[in-house]
Design an enzyme around this catalytic site. Structure first.
Site, mmCIF file in Angstrom:
data_model
loop_
_atom_site.group_PDB
_atom_site.id
_atom_site.type_symbol
_atom_site.label_atom_id
_atom_site.label_comp_id
_atom_site.label_asym_id
_atom_site.label_seq_id
_atom_site.Cartn_x
_atom_site.Cartn_y
_atom_site.Cartn_z
ATOM 1 N N THR A 1 33.752 50.386 39.960
ATOM 2 C CA THR A 1 34.584 50.311 38.764
ATOM 3 C C THR A 1 34.239 49.054 37.976
ATOM 4 O O THR A 1 34.486 48.996 36.769
ATOM 5 C CB THR A 1 36.089 50.286 39.109
ATOM 6 O OG1 THR A 1 36.314 49.285 40.116
ATOM 7 C CG2 THR A 1 36.554 51.638 39.617
ATOM 8 N N LYS B 1 34.167 48.346 33.797
ATOM 9 C CA LYS B 1 34.769 47.217 33.075
ATOM 10 C C LYS B 1 33.718 46.483 32.254
ATOM 11 O O LYS B 1 33.961 46.090 31.114
ATOM 12 C CB LYS B 1 35.379 46.219 34.065
ATOM 13 C CG LYS B 1 36.460 46.751 34.974
ATOM 14 C CD LYS B 1 36.722 45.730 36.100
ATOM 15 C CE LYS B 1 37.436 46.370 37.262
ATOM 16 N NZ LYS B 1 37.397 45.509 38.475
ATOM 17 N N LYS C 1 31.227 41.305 42.683
ATOM 18 C CA LYS C 1 31.717 42.379 43.558
ATOM 19 C C LYS C 1 31.687 41.846 44.985
ATOM 20 O O LYS C 1 31.123 40.777 45.228
ATOM 21 C CB LYS C 1 30.826 43.608 43.444
ATOM 22 C CG LYS C 1 29.322 43.289 43.573
ATOM 23 C CD LYS C 1 28.442 44.513 43.374
ATOM 24 C CE LYS C 1 28.310 44.940 41.939
ATOM 25 N NZ LYS C 1 28.961 46.222 41.707
ATOM 26 N N ARG C 2 32.307 42.541 45.919
ATOM 27 C CA ARG C 2 32.235 42.100 47.298
ATOM 28 C C ARG C 2 30.783 41.927 47.732
ATOM 29 O O ARG C 2 29.886 42.624 47.254
ATOM 30 C CB ARG C 2 32.933 43.102 48.223
ATOM 31 C CG ARG C 2 34.438 43.001 48.193
ATOM 32 C CD ARG C 2 34.940 41.633 48.611
ATOM 33 N NE ARG C 2 34.774 41.426 50.032
ATOM 34 C CZ ARG C 2 35.770 41.380 50.907
ATOM 35 N NH1 ARG C 2 37.028 41.517 50.495
ATOM 36 N NH2 ARG C 2 35.546 41.194 52.189
ATOM 37 N N HIS D 1 36.512 57.503 49.944
ATOM 38 C CA HIS D 1 35.915 56.399 49.183
ATOM 39 C C HIS D 1 34.531 56.005 49.662
ATOM 40 O O HIS D 1 33.936 55.090 49.100
ATOM 41 C CB HIS D 1 36.816 55.164 49.255
ATOM 42 C CG HIS D 1 38.006 55.215 48.368
ATOM 43 N ND1 HIS D 1 37.977 54.792 47.064
ATOM 44 C CD2 HIS D 1 39.265 55.669 48.577
ATOM 45 C CE1 HIS D 1 39.167 54.957 46.513
ATOM 46 N NE2 HIS D 1 39.963 55.495 47.415
ATOM 47 N N LYS E 1 25.297 46.654 48.468
ATOM 48 C CA LYS E 1 25.399 46.273 47.052
ATOM 49 C C LYS E 1 24.202 45.435 46.612
ATOM 50 O O LYS E 1 23.970 45.228 45.430
ATOM 51 C CB LYS E 1 26.711 45.534 46.792
ATOM 52 C CG LYS E 1 27.956 46.431 46.934
ATOM 53 C CD LYS E 1 29.228 45.614 46.733
ATOM 54 C CE LYS E 1 30.515 46.406 46.908
ATOM 55 N NZ LYS E 1 30.892 47.176 45.708
HETATM 56 C C1 LIG Z 1 36.795 45.762 39.642
HETATM 57 C C2 LIG Z 1 36.888 44.816 40.771
HETATM 58 C C3 LIG Z 1 36.210 45.078 41.962
HETATM 59 C C4 LIG Z 1 35.306 46.278 42.137
HETATM 60 O O1 LIG Z 1 34.000 45.934 41.714
HETATM 61 P P1 LIG Z 1 32.751 46.866 42.075
HETATM 62 O O2 LIG Z 1 31.648 46.254 41.284
HETATM 63 O O3 LIG Z 1 33.097 48.237 41.589
HETATM 64 O O4 LIG Z 1 32.544 46.786 43.530
HETATM 65 C C5 LIG Z 1 36.342 44.176 42.995
HETATM 66 N N1 LIG Z 1 37.086 43.069 42.881
HETATM 67 C C6 LIG Z 1 37.740 42.774 41.740
HETATM 68 C C7 LIG Z 1 38.542 41.514 41.659
HETATM 69 C C8 LIG Z 1 37.669 43.634 40.648
HETATM 70 O O5 LIG Z 1 38.341 43.330 39.533
#
Ligand SMILES: *Cc1c(COP(=O)(O)O)cnc(C)c1O
Length: 820
Positions: A662, A666, A554-555, A363, A560
């Protein structure tokens, strides 16, 4: 919400009776005294009754047919709320909505009572949840194995702009209605102790582990309900308990508290999820969690194997074990130990099985995220496993010697054991050596795994390295979270798309259709209003839905680059106040992110964004053009209301550092246009939607590597770019922290004197330009409508159903089994 053919027999009167029965007998409330939460619990239990029945029936039929299955091992499953999603999968959303209405309740309100099971940190755990959903939807036999943490990821609030963490007791006092305990599946797990040699009856000299202590694993099953079918798979979560509630000797000595000490300590193993994302902390208790998870899971896989009447020799024929990152790597020496020490197989026979059972998903390339455990820690806690790891390495080094005779440099590089003051076990190397398939999670990432991380392994084991691009489940991330868009899509292309997301491409022909554009934008507006109402109610900030909703959720992590986003906001603030001719369309910048509690700079960035938000949201000079909202406690249920409301999706990691992402998928699926670097799955999103329908900026992977090699000079950018300089310098004033200059300067410091490790300054100018393009294009609503429709239409590839089919066809080799 339209549902497909309901897959369960449903009798409304019976269901209502079941809800009322649970309300009274399980939760001790009468319909008169029950509050909304009790009703939610009772409805959840009534539904779980149905799904548990199907889970047992699925288990039975699969055992009878003795089919090949995959075991998905992950320390994290970020499943989010189950009730709404399971209702959709069961095809009962409307029926249950009507049933609870007759009880005087509103289903949407009840669903809001559920607390998210946040048994994961971010993308990696959410991926595991989407994969379980897609396995069940397509009926590829699977069991998910994870940990039953008492506390999930901390809940976050802000005090004076600072992140404050509180424990997340996700099960509440009453317990979680969807889970069912399986006492008959309990396991005993050894820890510490020593290894002894003995001679068996046949006169063979053998080794065996004599643990110094044991703990008990209790299985809890959560139902993963197959969409539109009758399969329900278990997500099996292990809870650690002490073997005996009391140490009787101590109890009789009068040491009552000490007598319970063992229980307290063992309870600690699954007490709490480690809150790090993409960072290895190397704590002893974490290794204990990993081993506990693996020992229980491997034992359960073998139990199922033998219960179905199979021989150990057939294990690799019937079971595949997927390791979600290196966190469950210790499962490999655990299976080897059982095969050799308990089933008396020779090394080669054991290896022939084990190395065809395990597969590993990488990952990350971030060095700080690659797990290494000290040899002495493993030798202490798991002495027999350390012996086995040494033997695996010894045999591997022989292979390396054959391939590159006399090349010690390559041996040092590839060895599972890293030499040094303190010898370390490299878990990723152990995985690559011991598995039959290794995969990255997006095309670019998998290429970098081959080219930069494991080039020699790729030569040594040709064909072992694969790509499986990540995906997201369209059931949760469109059908459930965006009912407005779902209805519109259903009307145009029918209702099959949640199981066949490629069909969304049928929307492309409406991209220029003025009437459709209007309706699509109206849905987006409604979703923006729904979120704006949430922000008004929960944060007291008023948002204008005519503004561009620009989303980065995101985190919080330097790679990032939330601080790049922040610098852009500061540049807009500066220009609005200092450039008389500057104009912009109103914009709302929406953030949500948790920072690991020990990650100081990440917390500084949260604080800075909150402080900037305080100021710009209340500065009349800005004429309402600029708003900043940092939504606290980012989690799945929050993503479900932010994503449908997004116009712009920020995917701005330093190229080469985000393995896939991911969130990007979305957001594109829900019609947000991506502003992003050529990183992770952004590259493939661009391929699908076309260069005109995405805003790409910034250095490419090889430009990043070159710049790092040649020495990145942040001050060069600082001196050459007056807008960048003005934006950075704002961080040194007291503009956002009145009376307290310097409170935000750590970020500026890190970027200038700290060397700007993630090349924020190098990408700033191009990022600003890409945002200007967004501003211009948003003002032309017909153009924007076309682009946003095409994003929804053209991202069918990113269904996790497709990811799972890739795994099934290229790695797991499973057959779907339809449950009757
Ligand atoms: C999809 C999702 C992530 C991943 O987000 P990234 O932008 O790909 O880092 C993290 N936390 C939650 C709650 C999510 O639904």
């Amino acid at each position: 919400m339209t549902t497909r053919g309901q897959t369960q027999q449903f009798d409304k009167a019976l269901f209502k009776a079941s809800v009322e029965k649970h309300l009274v007998t399980t939760y001790a409330k009468t319909p008169e005294t029950a509050d909304s939460r009790s009703w939610y619990l009772a409805v959840g239990k009534a539904l779980a009754e149905i799904s548990t029945g199907s889970l047992l029936e699925t288990e039975k039929q699969l055992a009878e047919q003795n089919v090949r299955s995959v075991n998905y091992l992950s320390l994290e499953f970020l499943i989010g709320r189950l009730t709404g999603n399971n209702l959709i999968s069961m095809g009962l959303y409307e029926e249950v909505s009507a049933a609870v209405e007759e009880l005087g309740l509103n289903l949407t309100d009840l669903l809001e009572e559920e607390r998210d099971p946040a048994l994961g940190n971010g993308g990696l755990g959410r991926l595991a949840a989407c994969f379980m959903d897609s396995l069940a939807a397509q009926e590829y036999p699977a069991v998910g194995y994870g940990l039953h943490y008492e506390y999930g990821l901390f809940s976050q609030s802000f005090e004076g702009g600072h992140q404050v963490e509180a424990p997340d007791a996700w099960r509440g006092i009453e317990g979680y209605p969807w889970e069912v305990v399986r006492p008959e599946l309990g396991q005993t797990v050894g820890l510490f102790g020593s290894v002894e040699t003995y001679t068996d009856k046949a006169g063979t000299i053998c080794r065996r582990w004599v643990p110094a202590m044991t703990v008990e694993g209790v299985a809890w099953d959560l139902p993963i309900v197959g969409y539109d079918n009758k399969s329900v798979y278990p997500l099996r979560l292990w809870e650690c308990r002490s073997p005996a509630p009391f140490n009787l000797a101590r109890f009789n000595d009068g040491d009552y508290v000490g007598a319970q000490y063992g229980q307290l300590e063992a309870g600690n193993v699954t007490k709490v999820l480690y809150p790090n994302d993409n960072h290895d902390q190397g704590k002893t208790l974490r290794l204990m969690q990993q081993y506990f998870h693996c020992a229980c899971s491997i034992a359960d896989i073998l139990r199922r194997h033998f219960a179905a009447g199979n021989k150990i020799e057939d294990l690799a024929k019937l079971e595949s074990i997927q390791l979600n990152d290196t966190h469950p790597t210790i499962a490999i020496p655990e299976l080897m130990r059982i095969l050799i020490d308990e089933h008396k197989l020779g090394w080669d026979a054991a290896w022939a099985i084990s190395s065809k059972v395990f597969a590993y998903t990488n990952h990350t390339l971030l060095p700080e995220a690659l797990e290494r455990w000290s040899e002495s820690l493993i030798a202490d806690m798991l002495p027999r496993h350390m012996e086995i790891i040494f033997e695996i390495n010894h045999r591997f080094m022989t292979l390396v010697e054959e391939k590159w005779p006399g090349n010690n440099e390559i041996k040092r590089k590839l060895s599972i054991i890293e030499e040094g003051q303190q010898r370390m076990v490299r878990m990723a190397n152990l995985c690559v050596v011991s598995t039959y398939a290794v995969n990255g999670v997006a095309a670019l990432h998998s290429e970098l795994v081959k080219r930069d991380l494991f080039p020699e392994f790729n030569e040594l084991f040709p064909g072992r390295l694969h790509n499986v691009t990540n995906g997201v489940t369209p059931r949760r991330w469109l059908k459930f979270c965006n009912p407005g868009l779902t209805e519109l899509v259903n009307e145009k292309i029918g209702t099959e798309w949640p199981a066949k997301l490629d069909q969304l491409s049928g929307l492309a022909k409406f991209a220029e259709d003025k009437k459709f554009q209007k309706r699509y934008l109206a849905v987006k507006k409604d979703n923006k209003q729904r979120f704006a109402d949430w922000v008004q109610d929960n944060m007291g900030i008023e948002l204008d839905t005519n503004a561009i909703f620009d989303v980065q959720i995101k985190r919080l992590h330097e790679y990032k680059r939330q601080h790049l986003n922040l610098l852009h906001i500061l540049s807009l603030y500066h220009r609005l106040l200092n450039e008389p001719t500057f104009d912009m369309h109103p914009r709302v910048f929406i953030f949500a992110a948790k920072a690991a509690p020990g990650y100081a700079l990440a917390k500084d960035i949260i604080f800075a964004i909150n402080k900037v938000a305080d100021k710009v949201n209340n500065d009349p000079r800005l004429g309402g053009k600029l708003k900043v909202v940092f939504v606290p406690d980012y989690r799945v249920s929050l993503a479900e209301i932010i994503i449908p409301a997004a116009d712009v999706s920020e995917q701005i990691s330093t190229a080469g550092l985000e393995a896939s992402g991911t969130g990007n998928m979305k957001l594109a699926l829900n019609g947000a246009l991506t502003i992003g670097t050529m990183d992770g799955a952004n590259v493939e999103i661009r391929e699908e939607v076309g260069d005109e329908n995405i805003f790409i900026f910034g250095l490419l992977v090889d430009e990043v590597l070159k710049q790092k090699e040649e020495g990145h000079d942040p001050y060069r950018y600082y001196h050459a770019d007056s807008l960048l300089r003005a934006s950075l310098d704002l961080l040194n004033t007291d503009e956002f922290t009145p009376g307290n200059p310097g409170q935000l300067s750590a970020i500026r410091q890190n970027l200038l004197d700290g060397g700007d490790p993630y090349l924020v300054l190098a990408d700033f100018a191009d990022y600003v330009k890409a945002h200007e393009k967004i501003d211009a294009e948003y003002r032309d609503q017909a153009t924007w409508a076309r682009k946003t429709i095409l994003n929804t239409a053209l991202v069918g590839k990113f269904s996790s159903d497709r990811s799972i089919r890739d795994y099934v066809n290229n790695i797991w080799k499973l057959k779907a089994v339809s449950v009757k």
